[in-house]
Motif scaffolding. Structure first.
Motif, PDB file in Angstrom:
ATOM      1  N   ALA A  69       2.660   6.063   1.810  1.00 20.31           N
ATOM      2  CA  ALA A  69       3.090   8.362   1.887  1.00 20.31           C
ATOM      3  C   ALA A  69       2.366   9.051   2.153  1.00 20.31           C
ATOM      4  CB  ALA A  69       3.322   7.902   0.295  1.00 20.31           C
ATOM      5  N   GLU A  70       0.998   8.674   3.022  1.00 15.75           N
ATOM      6  CA  GLU A  70       0.192   9.696   3.510  1.00 15.75           C
ATOM      7  C   GLU A  70       0.697   9.871   5.237  1.00 15.75           C
ATOM      8  OE1 GLU A  70      -2.623  13.015   3.660  1.00 15.75           O
ATOM      9  OE2 GLU A  70      -1.344  11.818   1.758  1.00 15.75           O
ATOM     10  N   SER A  71       0.861   8.480   5.621  1.00 13.27           N
ATOM     11  CA  SER A  71       1.797   8.288   7.322  1.00 13.27           C
ATOM     12  C   SER A  71       2.994   8.665   6.669  1.00 13.27           C
ATOM     13  CB  SER A  71       1.291   6.894   7.391  1.00 13.27           C
ATOM     14  OG  SER A  71       1.524   6.396   8.478  1.00 13.27           O
ATOM     15  N   THR A  85       0.877  -1.415   0.217  1.00 12.15           N
ATOM     16  CA  THR A  85       0.315   0.289  -0.188  1.00 12.15           C
ATOM     17  C   THR A  85       0.544   1.400  -0.415  1.00 12.15           C
ATOM     18  OG1 THR A  85       0.198  -0.208   2.926  1.00 12.15           O
ATOM     19  CG2 THR A  85      -1.819  -1.469   0.877  1.00 12.15           C
ATOM     20  N   PRO A  86       1.454   1.562  -1.284  1.00 16.78           N
ATOM     21  CA  PRO A  86       1.882   2.701  -1.198  1.00 16.78           C
ATOM     22  C   PRO A  86       1.766   4.006  -0.513  1.00 16.78           C
ATOM     23  CG  PRO A  86       2.129   1.826  -3.347  1.00 16.78           C
ATOM     24  CD  PRO A  86       1.770   0.995  -2.267  1.00 16.78           C
ATOM     25  N   GLN A  87       0.548   4.723  -1.040  1.00 19.07           N
ATOM     26  CA  GLN A  87      -0.303   5.854  -1.143  1.00 19.07           C
ATOM     27  C   GLN A  87       0.106   5.465   0.541  1.00 19.07           C
ATOM     28  OE1 GLN A  87      -0.741   7.589  -3.368  1.00 19.07           O
ATOM     29  NE2 GLN A  87       0.397   6.414  -5.168  1.00 19.07           N
ATOM     30  N   GLU A  88      -0.974   4.769   0.757  1.00 15.24           N
ATOM     31  CA  GLU A  88      -1.448   4.695   2.227  1.00 15.24           C
ATOM     32  C   GLU A  88       0.434   5.156   3.366  1.00 15.24           C
ATOM     33  OE1 GLU A  88      -3.298   2.530   6.171  1.00 15.24           O
ATOM     34  OE2 GLU A  88      -3.925   2.327   4.023  1.00 15.24           O
ATOM     35  N   ARG A 142       7.727   9.768   0.198  1.00  8.10           N
ATOM     36  CA  ARG A 142       7.609   8.440  -0.568  1.00  8.10           C
ATOM     37  C   ARG A 142       8.544   7.669  -0.370  1.00  8.10           C
ATOM     38  NH1 ARG A 142       3.298   8.121  -3.504  1.00  8.10           N
ATOM     39  NH2 ARG A 142       2.039  10.284  -4.193  1.00  8.10           N
ATOM     40  N   LYS A 173       4.295  11.906   5.334  1.00  5.36           N
ATOM     41  CA  LYS A 173       4.147  12.679   5.253  1.00  5.36           C
ATOM     42  C   LYS A 173       3.008  13.150   6.435  1.00  5.36           C
ATOM     43  CE  LYS A 173       1.197  16.570   2.433  1.00  5.36           C
ATOM     44  NZ  LYS A 173       0.535  16.491   1.756  1.00  5.36           N
ATOM     45  N   GLU A 230       5.234  16.878  -0.362  1.00  5.19           N
ATOM     46  CA  GLU A 230       5.576  14.913  -0.227  1.00  5.19           C
ATOM     47  C   GLU A 230       6.363  14.422  -0.005  1.00  5.19           C
ATOM     48  OE1 GLU A 230       4.797  12.119  -4.910  1.00  5.19           O
ATOM     49  OE2 GLU A 230       5.945  14.573  -4.349  1.00  5.19           O
TER      50      GLU A 230
END
Length: 291
Positions: A183-185, A178-181, A205, A187, A203
């Motif tokens: 990355a958000e965590s 889950t790369p998007q989750e 990542r 950030k 951003e």
């Protein structure tokens, strides 16, 4: 700790003050020439103070480029920040610290850390950030650039320890799945840590993710085994569905009547044909199903 928030500094148009400076310089030259011609020594009482004023005015000019700023400090007290680009004149007694407002990248080194399951992994990240409060960046931390570097690496380590590298369930979050989750965590974690320094995280990542070399081969074999099991499960589920559909079609259309033994033999043949990894060789049965 004293709370300091950014505020606008007092400043004057630099070109206007440049004209004033040139006028004072012209007047100073005139007084010097007149004093020499007339041998008028008392004129020095005007010449010397005016020379000091000219030096002070000349030291008050600053040039601010786009997406740049100057933090002004007068005798240890914060007086404001100049954010507007252009040619300005400020109090010559102030100390001016340059703080860039441009967007910057922090590319972390490959960090070795254990994930949630205790597996040693290598992880690295790219953080895109900028300064939004120059007062906090200068006065609330010792060195805001070094502060960003240290806190970013600390946040990456914490993130890696809170998530597994990979999971079997597709709905479970993981560093790889889950790369998007993730990355958000990352950030949000960085923003919470760097808010004290007046920094905004644009951003964040993960740029590198791998098992540590000492377990990489073992984990690769485990992933291959899990993939084979998952593929086999899908194949068997599909084969069972196809066999069920074939038996139902034969029964509904009254093509042939099969007893339980015949059904078992037919299911066995169909399952072998559908699940086998190699190409099935047909065998012509010239007798009955029981031979």
């Amino acid at each position: 700790m004293e709370k300091i928030a950014e505020k606008k500094a007092n400043k004057l148009n630099g070109f206007l003050m440049l004209l004033v400076l040139l006028g004072l310089i012209a007047l100073e030259i005139y007084l010097l020439v007149s004093g020499i011609r007339t041998n008028n020594a008392p004129i020095l009482w005007i010449f010397i103070p005016m020379l000091i004023v000219i030096i002070l005015i000349a030291s008050g000019f600053i040039v601010v480029q786009p997406n740049d700023s100057r933090v002004l400090i007068l005798f240890g007290k914060y007086t404001g920040t100049v954010r507007e680009s252009g040619f300005w004149w400020v109090n010559p007694f102030t100390v001016r610290k340059k703080v860039s407002l441009r967007i910057r990248n922090f590319n972390s080194q490959k960090i070795k850390v254990n994930d949630l399951h205790g597996n040693p992994i290598e992880i690295g990240a790219v953080v895109v950030w900028r300064v939004i409060d120059t007062a906090k960046a200068v006065f609330d931390v010792e060195n805001y650039e070094q502060f960003v570097d240290v806190q970013s690496e600390t946040a990456i380590r914490q993130l890696a320890s809170e998530y597994p590298y990979d999971v079997d369930q597709e709905d479970m979050p993981s560093l790889r799945g889950t790369p998007q989750e993730i990355a958000e965590s990352l950030k949000n974690m960085l923003q919470l840590r760097l808010e004290v320094a007046g920094v905004e995280i644009i951003e964040a990542r993960i740029s590198h993710l791998a098992y540590a070399p000492e377990i990489a081969q073992a984990m690769l074999r485990r992933q291959q085994a899990q993939a084979i099991i998952a593929a086999r499960t899908k194949i068997v589920e599909g084969a069972v569905g196809m066999v069920e559909m074939a038996l139902k079609a034969l029964s509904d259309q009254n093509i042939v009547k099969l007893d339980e033994d015949k059904k078992a033999t037919m299911v066995n043949n169909l399952m072998v044909a559908l699940v086998s990894e190699t190409e099935v060789q047909p065998i012509v049965n010239t007798g009955t199903l029981y031979q």
